[in-house]
Design a protein around this motif. Sequence first.
Motif, PDB file in Angstrom:
ATOM      1  N   CYS A 654       0.832  -1.216   0.000  1.00  0.00           N
ATOM      2  CA  CYS A 654       0.000   0.000   0.000  1.00  0.00           C
ATOM      3  C   CYS A 654       0.861   1.258   0.000  1.00  0.00           C
ATOM      4  CB  CYS A 654      -0.960  -0.012   1.180  1.00  0.00           C
ATOM      5  SG  CYS A 654      -0.245   0.487   2.761  1.00  0.00           S
ATOM      6  N   ARG A 655       2.025   1.230   0.709  1.00  0.00           N
ATOM      7  CA  ARG A 655       2.860   2.434   0.756  1.00  0.00           C
ATOM      8  C   ARG A 655       3.669   2.631  -0.524  1.00  0.00           C
ATOM      9  NH1 ARG A 655       6.114   3.475   6.176  1.00  0.00           N
ATOM     10  NH2 ARG A 655       6.757   5.201   4.804  1.00  0.00           N
ATOM     11  N   ALA A 656       4.128   1.546  -1.112  1.00  0.00           N
ATOM     12  CA  ALA A 656       4.979   1.669  -2.297  1.00  0.00           C
ATOM     13  C   ALA A 656       4.173   1.822  -3.576  1.00  0.00           C
ATOM     14  CB  ALA A 656       5.922   0.467  -2.399  1.00  0.00           C
ATOM     15  N   LYS A 662      -4.800  -2.931   2.360  1.00  0.00           N
ATOM     16  CA  LYS A 662      -4.698  -1.829   3.327  1.00  0.00           C
ATOM     17  C   LYS A 662      -4.556  -0.468   2.652  1.00  0.00           C
ATOM     18  CE  LYS A 662      -2.791  -4.538   7.138  1.00  0.00           C
ATOM     19  NZ  LYS A 662      -1.754  -4.623   8.199  1.00  0.00           N
ATOM     20  N   LYS A 663      -4.980  -0.383   1.410  1.00  0.00           N
ATOM     21  CA  LYS A 663      -4.829   0.872   0.683  1.00  0.00           C
ATOM     22  C   LYS A 663      -5.565   2.016   1.378  1.00  0.00           C
ATOM     23  CE  LYS A 663      -7.265   1.444  -2.994  1.00  0.00           C
ATOM     24  NZ  LYS A 663      -7.814   1.397  -4.375  1.00  0.00           N
ATOM     25  N   ASP A 664      -6.734   1.758   1.916  1.00  0.00           N
ATOM     26  CA  ASP A 664      -7.525   2.822   2.519  1.00  0.00           C
ATOM     27  C   ASP A 664      -7.087   3.159   3.943  1.00  0.00           C
ATOM     28  OD1 ASP A 664      -9.019   2.927   0.193  1.00  0.00           O
ATOM     29  OD2 ASP A 664     -10.461   1.427   0.911  1.00  0.00           O
ATOM     30  N   ASP A 669      -2.234   2.301   9.592  1.00  0.00           N
ATOM     31  CA  ASP A 669      -1.712   0.983   9.976  1.00  0.00           C
ATOM     32  C   ASP A 669      -0.286   0.714   9.529  1.00  0.00           C
ATOM     33  OD1 ASP A 669      -4.251   0.654  10.923  1.00  0.00           O
ATOM     34  OD2 ASP A 669      -4.963  -0.546   9.217  1.00  0.00           O
ATOM     35  N   CYS A 670       0.223   1.527   8.597  1.00  0.00           N
ATOM     36  CA  CYS A 670       1.486   1.121   7.959  1.00  0.00           C
ATOM     37  C   CYS A 670       2.574   2.184   8.014  1.00  0.00           C
ATOM     38  CB  CYS A 670       1.222   0.737   6.504  1.00  0.00           C
ATOM     39  SG  CYS A 670       0.076  -0.637   6.300  1.00  0.00           S
ATOM     40  N   MET A 671       2.604   2.961   9.068  1.00  0.00           N
ATOM     41  CA  MET A 671       3.633   4.004   9.168  1.00  0.00           C
ATOM     42  C   MET A 671       4.715   3.643  10.188  1.00  0.00           C
ATOM     43  SD  MET A 671       2.386   5.840   6.883  1.00  0.00           S
ATOM     44  CE  MET A 671       3.548   7.201   6.940  1.00  0.00           C
ATOM     45  N   HIS A 672       4.809   2.364  10.549  1.00  0.00           N
ATOM     46  CA  HIS A 672       5.746   1.953  11.600  1.00  0.00           C
ATOM     47  C   HIS A 672       7.131   1.630  11.061  1.00  0.00           C
ATOM     48  CE1 HIS A 672       3.757  -1.672  10.027  1.00  0.00           C
ATOM     49  NE2 HIS A 672       4.909  -2.293  10.272  1.00  0.00           N
TER      50      HIS A 672
END
Length: 803
Positions: A654-656, A662-664, A669-672
């Motif tokens: 989702c980040r790349a 988890k796109k939305d 959820d994915c900044m760790h």
Amino acid sequence: MAKTNFNSLIWVVLLCCSIWHGFAQPGGSDCIKANAKSCGECIQAGPNCGWCKAQKFLQEGEPTSARCDDLAALKSKGCSPDEIENPRGTKGVLKNKEVTNRSKDTTEKLKPEDITQIQPQQLVLKLRTGEPQTFSLKFKRAEDYPIDLYYLMDLSYSMKDDLENVKSLGTALKTEMEKITSDFRIGFGSFVEKTVMPYISTTPAKLRNPCTGDQNCTSPFSYKNVLNLTSEGKLFNELVGKQHISGNLDSPEGGFDAIMQVAVCGTQIGWRNVTRLLVFSTDAGFHFAGDGKLGGIVLPNDGRCHLENNMYTMSHYYDYPSIAHLVQKLSENNIQTIFAVTEEFQAVYKELKNLIPKSAVGTLSANSSNVIQLIIDAYNSLSSEVILENSKLPKGVTINYKSYCKNGVNGTGENGRKCANISIGDEVKFEISVTANECPKTGQNETIKIKPLGFTEEVEINLQFICECQCQNEGIPNSPDCHQGNGTFECGACRCNEGRIGKKCECSTDEVNSEDMDAYCRRENSTEICSNNGECVCGQCVCRKRGNTNEVYSGKYCECDNFNCDRSNGLICGGNGNCKCRVCECYPNFTGSACDCSLDTSSCMASNGQICNGRGTCECGTCNCTDAKFQGPTCEMCQTCLGVCAGHKDCVQCRAFKKGEKKDTCSQDCMHFNMTLVESRDKLPQPGQPDPLSHCKEKDVDDCWFYFTYSVNANNEAIVHVVETPECPTGPDIIPIVAGVVAGIVLIGLALLLIWKLLMIIHDRREFAKFEKEKMNAKWDTGENPIYKSAVTTVVNPKYEGK
């Protein structure tokens, strides 16, 4: 050797860092080295020195001079800013009249004293040693500024034809100068030589008429003021027209005597406080100091006015003035000199010009016919340059100039005193810094003056020196705090009376070397006086100072110091505590002999909220993993465990690539972890780096393969590197396929036609060859037909012989 390298590392760290307990500062070093016994001595040690007047500031064993240190060092040692004496210099403007703005054509006529060309006019500077005080000075050439011009002419015989042209100079020059100013005055004086041998002939006949033949010459004289400064040009012509040439014996003339009298006899000449020009016209050289000995004159020129009935009467008594003496008097009286000399003596007077500030040299024609243009050009040259000079400075005071001239031209040093190419109405600025490098012994105020050369206006600066602290005015003489009144208690310390010493003035100078006193400076069961780290004064240890002023011995017997504690990472007490009496006092959450063990467990906290992921112990802020399979700062990395790649697949996707499950919720959820995109798989981190590393290959929602690595560094930060372009399977391309099929059919058809054609050609050639062969094998009947008769009849001429 290892110890030496370790110490070197310590010094580098100490010089580069700013932690208070171990870092030397240049200002502090100078303050400590001054060994100041009072607040006044301290503030004179440097502009960054301060004095702590708090009574309980000093540790046991520290001398009174330890109260003097750099401001930052005093604060770091616990002295409140309110208890630090640190007086600063100031500047104040007492008179600040604006420069004059007016034009020549205005109807308002101002008196010379009402015209202002320099601003400000009066200041007061309070100077602390080493701290410069800077102010700005503005100069603006005023339009229609009054001018006084005094024409001083050599009347020796060689100037006979020049005198004729000067006789009409008054009205002609006034006409030209009125183009510059409406307030112009002109005067005239003449000189020849001292009236003693060997400069002139002293025979009675020659004294009456020094010229030869039937020439009618006036008696020789040294200097004569013919006409005081006047605005009447016709009067100038009239009086100059009555003058006659004189004569002397030697070639150099006595012009310096005349210049001196013109400069110092301001009242008799009629000088005003305006622009003063002295035109010195001659066709010969000059005598100067020492030449008077030829005539038996040995007394130095006294630089005073000796005019009686407009005649210089002491030429036979005083020697010629020196060049330096002339420079002084011309400068004091703001006179600008124009040397109008013939071509022959140009080189001599140009050298003289270099020695006399604000002077000019012009080439005088043989008969002075060009004198008016010469004066105009010289005046324009002199007035277009401003040069600042100051009066004699008090001892220990320095002054620096910086100029801001026209067209962005700036100057420093000696060039900072001057600006050139200034026209009427132009404004230039100067930045002037005055610094006191020491306090005057008398402590009295001083006054200096700054003025532009050739101008009467000046800036008066009153200098007040800060040599004592304010708290010294609050001192208590014969204070009981100073051992029964043996000193003055001021600024938190005792200033002992004469003959008394010690922190509290408790000893007399006669008791200093007493052996009985030394016993009070030894520790129990020790023979060392003050632990060999100080001296015993009045039965008390005064600890020795070290080269690094931040390293201090203390204690009753100088047994303590703040620099021999355990170190970590090259820092005393690891930078996490204070060194007191060779033992580290650690800050909260730190422990250990060098304060290098952190009690904070936040650095050991894993992402699941457990300390060291439940698979290790937190020791001094670092996880010690007890399960061999787990590694990393928080024991979360497991190279042999499944799920590292799959667990981070969706967040990386989702980040790349902005897609996936988890796109939305990606930002929640994915900044760790920290993510870095790379161009290709070759650019991904490779095994062998210090941090544990996992290489991952996963498939995204579009059935494309993407590659990434996952690692955790020493700061417990997750680091992800992702190949920016996924590898996706490509679908069929219909157009190329159809085009290929059509092209294939066409090509196959063409190939078949070509093959058919080739076969037909081969078949035809075989048939033709067979026909040819059969034709060759055919046998035809060659006999003649009996009924055939030829259609040709041959007749032979019997007479033909073949010729």
